[in-house]
Enzyme design. Structure first.
Site, PDB file in Angstrom:
ATOM      1  N   TRP A  77     -11.315   0.003  34.369  1.00  0.00           N
ATOM      2  CA  TRP A  77     -11.478  -0.727  33.114  1.00  0.00           C
ATOM      3  C   TRP A  77     -10.336  -0.222  32.235  1.00  0.00           C
ATOM      4  CZ3 TRP A  77     -12.385   0.366  27.916  1.00  0.00           C
ATOM      5  CH2 TRP A  77     -12.766  -0.732  27.131  1.00  0.00           C
ATOM      6  N   HIS A 122     -28.441 -16.546   1.479  1.00  0.00           N
ATOM      7  CA  HIS A 122     -27.416 -15.703   0.859  1.00  0.00           C
ATOM      8  C   HIS A 122     -26.059 -15.877   1.535  1.00  0.00           C
ATOM      9  CE1 HIS A 122     -30.537 -13.845  -1.517  1.00  0.00           C
ATOM     10  NE2 HIS A 122     -31.261 -13.815  -0.413  1.00  0.00           N
ATOM     11  N   ASN A 132     -11.165   8.859  35.585  1.00  0.00           N
ATOM     12  CA  ASN A 132     -11.995   8.113  34.631  1.00  0.00           C
ATOM     13  C   ASN A 132     -11.973   8.887  33.329  1.00  0.00           C
ATOM     14  OD1 ASN A 132     -13.992   6.642  33.273  1.00  0.00           O
ATOM     15  ND2 ASN A 132     -15.628   7.906  34.160  1.00  0.00           N
ATOM     16  N   GLY A 133     -11.565   8.243  32.239  1.00  0.00           N
ATOM     17  CA  GLY A 133     -11.534   8.923  30.942  1.00  0.00           C
ATOM     18  C   GLY A 133     -10.252   8.611  30.220  1.00  0.00           C
ATOM     19  N   GLU A 179     -21.861 -11.833  25.017  1.00  0.00           N
ATOM     20  CA  GLU A 179     -21.350 -11.029  26.126  1.00  0.00           C
ATOM     21  C   GLU A 179     -21.046 -11.842  27.366  1.00  0.00           C
ATOM     22  OE1 GLU A 179     -24.634  -8.024  26.446  1.00  0.00           O
ATOM     23  OE2 GLU A 179     -22.943  -6.698  26.795  1.00  0.00           O
ATOM     24  N   CYS A 223     -14.199   3.860  34.054  1.00  0.00           N
ATOM     25  CA  CYS A 223     -13.774   3.438  35.375  1.00  0.00           C
ATOM     26  C   CYS A 223     -14.750   4.064  36.356  1.00  0.00           C
ATOM     27  CB  CYS A 223     -12.373   3.947  35.666  1.00  0.00           C
ATOM     28  SG  CYS A 223     -11.193   3.448  34.410  1.00  0.00           S
ATOM     29  N   ARG A 227     -18.654  -0.457  36.362  1.00  0.00           N
ATOM     30  CA  ARG A 227     -17.986   0.417  35.393  1.00  0.00           C
ATOM     31  C   ARG A 227     -16.614  -0.121  34.964  1.00  0.00           C
ATOM     32  NH1 ARG A 227     -20.415   5.350  35.304  1.00  0.00           N
ATOM     33  NH2 ARG A 227     -18.582   6.286  34.369  1.00  0.00           N
ATOM     34  N   GLU A 240     -30.022  -8.996  19.206  1.00  0.00           N
ATOM     35  CA  GLU A 240     -29.901  -8.809  20.653  1.00  0.00           C
ATOM     36  C   GLU A 240     -29.670 -10.149  21.356  1.00  0.00           C
ATOM     37  OE1 GLU A 240     -29.342  -6.480  22.533  1.00  0.00           O
ATOM     38  OE2 GLU A 240     -30.020  -7.076  24.514  1.00  0.00           O
ATOM     39  N   LYS A 245     -26.440 -10.910  23.658  1.00  0.00           N
ATOM     40  CA  LYS A 245     -26.514 -11.342  25.068  1.00  0.00           C
ATOM     41  C   LYS A 245     -25.659 -12.578  25.285  1.00  0.00           C
ATOM     42  CE  LYS A 245     -27.670  -8.633  26.702  1.00  0.00           C
ATOM     43  NZ  LYS A 245     -28.105  -7.393  26.153  1.00  0.00           N
ATOM     44  N   LYS A 259     -19.979  -1.609  32.172  1.00  0.00           N
ATOM     45  CA  LYS A 259     -21.372  -1.215  31.999  1.00  0.00           C
ATOM     46  C   LYS A 259     -21.500   0.064  31.197  1.00  0.00           C
ATOM     47  CE  LYS A 259     -25.760  -1.583  32.750  1.00  0.00           C
ATOM     48  NZ  LYS A 259     -26.403  -2.594  31.902  1.00  0.00           N
TER      49      LYS A 259
END
Ligand code: M6R
Length: 618
Positions: free
Chosen positions: A74, A513, A100-101, A497, A2, A27, A490, A494, A613
Site C-alpha cells: 500500500w 442548519h 511494512n511501515g 469506501e 503493507c 493490507r 457509518e 460504507k 484494511k
C-alpha cells in the site's frame, strides 16, 4: 499498511509466499513481489497491481528455491509501479528486503549511502533498508540487521535475506506487526496470522524492538539489548476456513451474514448465570469503580462504534464520555488523568493513530482498555486491559461484522460497568432479556437478503440507473437522530469506501442548519426512522425532504405506517425493538445498501481503491 512474509523450509518458497500474500492482500494491493534465493542468486519477481498480476508473471517466469520473502504494498513513499514494488535489493543484489511501515529519516540515510556509492533506483523509503543492511554486512545477516535497524527512525517490520546465506531469514519490528510461525522443520515470518495458518497454528508474536533470526532449522529471538528471549508459542484456535469466502461472492457479504452468529457466540461467552463476565479484562473492579470519566478513542468505523458507546454509557452508567478520532486526540493535549478510563477501539489492533493515542493516554496516567478483534495485536498487548470482540478474521476492507461486534461489546460493557458504578441493579436482567433477542432479530432481518434478488439490491439497481441518467450527479445523505446518529455516519462511510459516491451523514436535526440546501431531485436520502423517542421528528424531516423533491429510503421498525405511505420512495423494515437496542440492527441494511450499490457499479468490493484494511501509518 503493507503485508510482508518470509519463509524457509523444504517447500517451494514461491508457492508458500504467494499463498501467504493472498491472505495479506487486505493490507494493500498496489503491487506485489517476491524474492527467492536460488544457487547463490536472488531471483526477484515484482509487479504493479494486485497479486493476480504477479501470479501471472510467475506462471511464465517462476522463482525456484526454498527460502524467500514476499510483499504486498500500500504505497506511501513513491507511486505504485514495478520499480517501487518490494522486495528491494542493495546495489550488489546480495540482500533483499521487504518492509511494512515508514522510515522517517530516509532522506538523511539515502544521502549518506549515496555518498558512499550506493545507487538508488526507486522512490521508496524502504530501499534505504536494503542498502543500509548491505553497508553493515560483514558475513553475518543477523548482526547486519541489528546494526542497520539501530539507525532507523520511524516504524517498520522487515524481513531480510542474503544470497550467500540460504536457509536464513531475519526479521525485525518496531511499531509494525510481525509474527513468527513455527512449523515442522520450517519457519515463517508474516504481518498477520492468516498468512501462515495453513501451515502451522503455533505462532510467536514478535515484540517491539526484537529481532528474529531463523537459520539452521532453529529460531532465536533477540530483545532490543541483544539478549536472547525465550517465549513459548501461542496456539491459534481459529481456522483458516473462517478467513475464506464459503460460497459468498465477496468477503464483505460473508461477513455481513456472520453477524448473528458472532453475537450469539458473544452471549454464550460473556454471559454466565445471568451475569456479564469479561475474564481477560485485567483492570480490577475497584479501579473501574473510581473512574470519573471515559474517553473513547478510535478511527473510522471503530470511531462510530465509540460514538454509540457514548450514548450507551452516559445513559446507563451515568459517567461522562468523550469520543475522539485517534488522529486528533494526542495533538490537543487531551484532559485525561488517573481518574479517566480511556477505551481504545480497533478491529485490527494495529492502527497507528489509535496506538499512538493509547500511548499518550498511558503517559498521562489513564487506565487504558482496548476493545480489539485481533488477538495479540499491538493495541491489545499494550493496553492495561482488553476485551476481545471475537468476530473472527475480517478480510473485506469495509468493516461490517467488527462494527456490530464492537457495538454489542460496548452494550455488554456498559451494563457491566454500570453494575460496578451502582447505576443499575435489577435492570441488568431486563437488559439481558432484550439483548438475548439480538441474534434472532439479526437472523430475521437478514432472512430476505439471502437471495440475490432482494429489495435492497433492487433499490441499488434503481439508484445506479438514476445516477447514470443524471450524468453522475446524484449523491447520498444519511440522516438519523440520537443513538442512531453514528449509524448515519457509518452508512455514509460504507457507501463512500466501496462505491466512491459522495455521501454524508448528519444528525437529522442539523438539516435546517445547512445541509437542506443540498436537497433537490438529485440526492437520495437514507432516513433512519425506527421506533424511537424522536420518531415524530424524523417524520417531519422526511416531509421536509419530500417537499423539496428528494428521494427517501426510510429505515423503519416493522409495522410502521411509513411502509404503507406511498409518498415514501423506498422503505426497509427492521425488527421492532426498544431504541437502545436498535443500533446493531440499523447498521445491517446500511451495510447491504452500500454493498449492492458498489456491486451495480462493478467495483472491487473487498479491495476498494486507495484503501487498506490495516492503517499502520499515521
Ligand atoms: O482496525 P481499526 O478498527 O483500528 O481500523 C480503523 C479504521 O481504519 C477502519 O474502521 C476503516 O475506517 C474501515 N475501512 C471502515 O470500513
Amino acid at each position: 499498511m503493507c503485508g510482508i512474509i518470509g519463509y524457509t523450509g523444504r517447500r517451494n518458497a514461491e508457492q508458500v509466499l504467494v499463498k501467504g500474500l493472498s491472505r495479506l492482500e487486505y493490507r494493500g494491493y498496489d503491487s506485489a513481489g517476491i524474492a527467492v534465493i536460488n544457487k547463490g542468486d536472488i531471483q526477484i519477481r515484482k509487479k504493479q497491481g494486485k497479486l493476480s498480476v504477479l501470479m501471472d508473471e510467475l506462471s511464465h517466469n517462476p522463482a525456484k528455491g526454498t527460502t524467500g520473502i514476499g510483499h504486498t504494498r500500500w504505497a506511501t513513499h513513491g507511486v505504485p509501479n514495478d520499480v517501487n514494488a518490494h522486495p528491494h535489493v542493495d546495489s550488489g543484489r546480495n540482500i533483499a528486503i521487504v518492509h511494512n511501515g515508514i522510515i522517517e529519516n530516509y532522506k538523511e540515510i539515502r544521502k549518506r549511502l549515496q555518498a558512499k556509492g550506493y545507487e538508488f533506483v526507486s522512490g521508496t523509503d524502504s530501499e534505504n533498508i536494503a542498502h543500509l543492511v548491505s553497508d553493515c554486512y560483514a558475513g553475518d545477516l543477523y548482526k547486519a540487521v541489528k546494526k542497520a535497524v539501530s539507525m532507523l527512525k520511524g516504524s517498520f517490520a522487515i524481513v531480510v535475506i542474503h544470497r550467500e546465506e540460504p536457509g536464513r531469514i531475519v526479521g525485525a519490528r518496531k511499531d509494525s506487526p510481525l509474527v513468527a510461525g513455527l512449523g515442522d522443520g520450517e519457519y515463517f515470518l508474516a504481518s498477520d496470522i492468516p498468512a501462515v495458518l495453513e501451515y502451522t497454528r503455533d505462532v510467536i508474536y514478535v515484540e517491539n524492538g526484537e529481532i528474529v533470526d531463523i537459520k539452521d532449522g532453529g529460531i532465536t529471538i533477540y530483545g532490543s539489548g541483544g539478549k536472547i528471549e525465550r517465549r513459548d508459542p501461542t496456539a491459534i484456535k481459529w481456522d483458516i476456513s473462517q478467513a475464506e469466502k464459503k460460497g459468498y461472492k465477496h468477503f464483505m457479504l460473508k461477513e455481513i451474514f456472520e453477524q448473528p452468529g458472532i453475537i450469539r457466540n458473544m452471549l454464550a461467552e460473556r454471559v454466565r448465570k445471568g451475569k456479564i463476565k469479561f475474564e481477560e479484562l485485567a483492570i480490577p473492579e475497584k479501579d473501574l469503580k473510581r473512574i470519573k470519566r471515559i474517553s473513547v478513542v478510535a478511527c473510522g468505523t471503530a470511531y462510530h462504534a465509540g460514538l454509540i458507546g457514548k450514548y450507551l454509557i452516559e445513559k446507563i452508567a451515568r459517567v461522562p464520555v468523550w469520543v475522539d478520532q485517534a488522529s486528533e486526540f494526542r495533538y490537543r493535549d487531551p484532559l485525561v488523568d488517573k481518574d479517566t478510563l480511556v477505551i481504545v477501539i480497533s478491529q485490527s489492533g494495529e492502527t497507528a493513530d489509535t496506538l499512538a493515542a493509547l500511548r499518550e493516554a498511558k503517559r498521562k496516567g489513564a487506565a487504558v482498555l482496548a476493545v480489539c478483534n485481533v488477538l495479540g495485536s499491538s493495541i491489545a498487548r499494550e493496553a492495561d486491559g482488553v476485551i476481545y470482540t471475537h468476530a473472527g478474521p475480517e478480510i473485506a476492507v469495509a468493516s461490517t461484522k467488527a462494527y456490530t461486534a464492537q457495538i454489542a461489546i460496548l452494550h455488554l460493557f456498559t451494563y457491566f460497568f454500570a453494575g460496578i458504578k451502582g447505576t443499575v441493579g435489577k435492570e441488568e436482567k431486563g437488559f439481558l432479556r432484550e439483548f438475548r433477542k439480538l441474534p434472532g432479530n439479526l437472523d430475521k432481518l437478514l432472512g430476505p437478503y439471502h437471495s440475490a434478488k432482494n429489495r435492497l439490491a433492487g433499490y441499488a439497481a434503481e439508484f445506479h440507473e438514476y445516477y447514470l441518467a443524471r450524468n453522475n450527479k446524484s449523491c447520498f445523505l444519511y440522516l438519523a437522530r440520537n443513538i442512531n446518529y453514528p449509524n448515519a455516519l457509518e452508512g455514509a462511510l460504507k457507501l463512500k469506501e466501496i462505491s466512491y459516491i459522495s455521501a454524508e451523514g448528519y444528525p437529522a436535526g442539523e438539516m435546517k442548519h445547512g445541509p437542506i440546501a443540498l436537497i433537490d431531485e438529485n440526492p437520495w436520502v437514507v432516513c433512519v426512522a425506527t421506533n424511537a423517542q424522536t420518531h415524530e421528528k424524523m417524520l417531519s424531516n422526511i416531509q421536509e425532504i419530500k417537499a423539496r423533491g428528494g428521494i427517501v429510503i426510510a429505515i423503519v421498525s416493522e409495522g410502521d405506517d411509513l411502509l404503507r405511505d406511498e409518498s415514501i420512495n423506498y422503505a426497509i423494515e427492521i425488527p421492532r425493538v426498544p431504541e437502545i437496542f436498535s443500533p446493531e440492527l440499523v447498521a445491517v441494511p446500511l451495510q447491504l445498501l452500500a454493498y449492492y450499490v458498489a456491486g451495480e457499479f462493478g467495483y472491487d468490493i473487498d479491495k476498494p481503491r486507495n484503501l487498506a484494511k490495516s492503517v499502520t501509518v499515521e
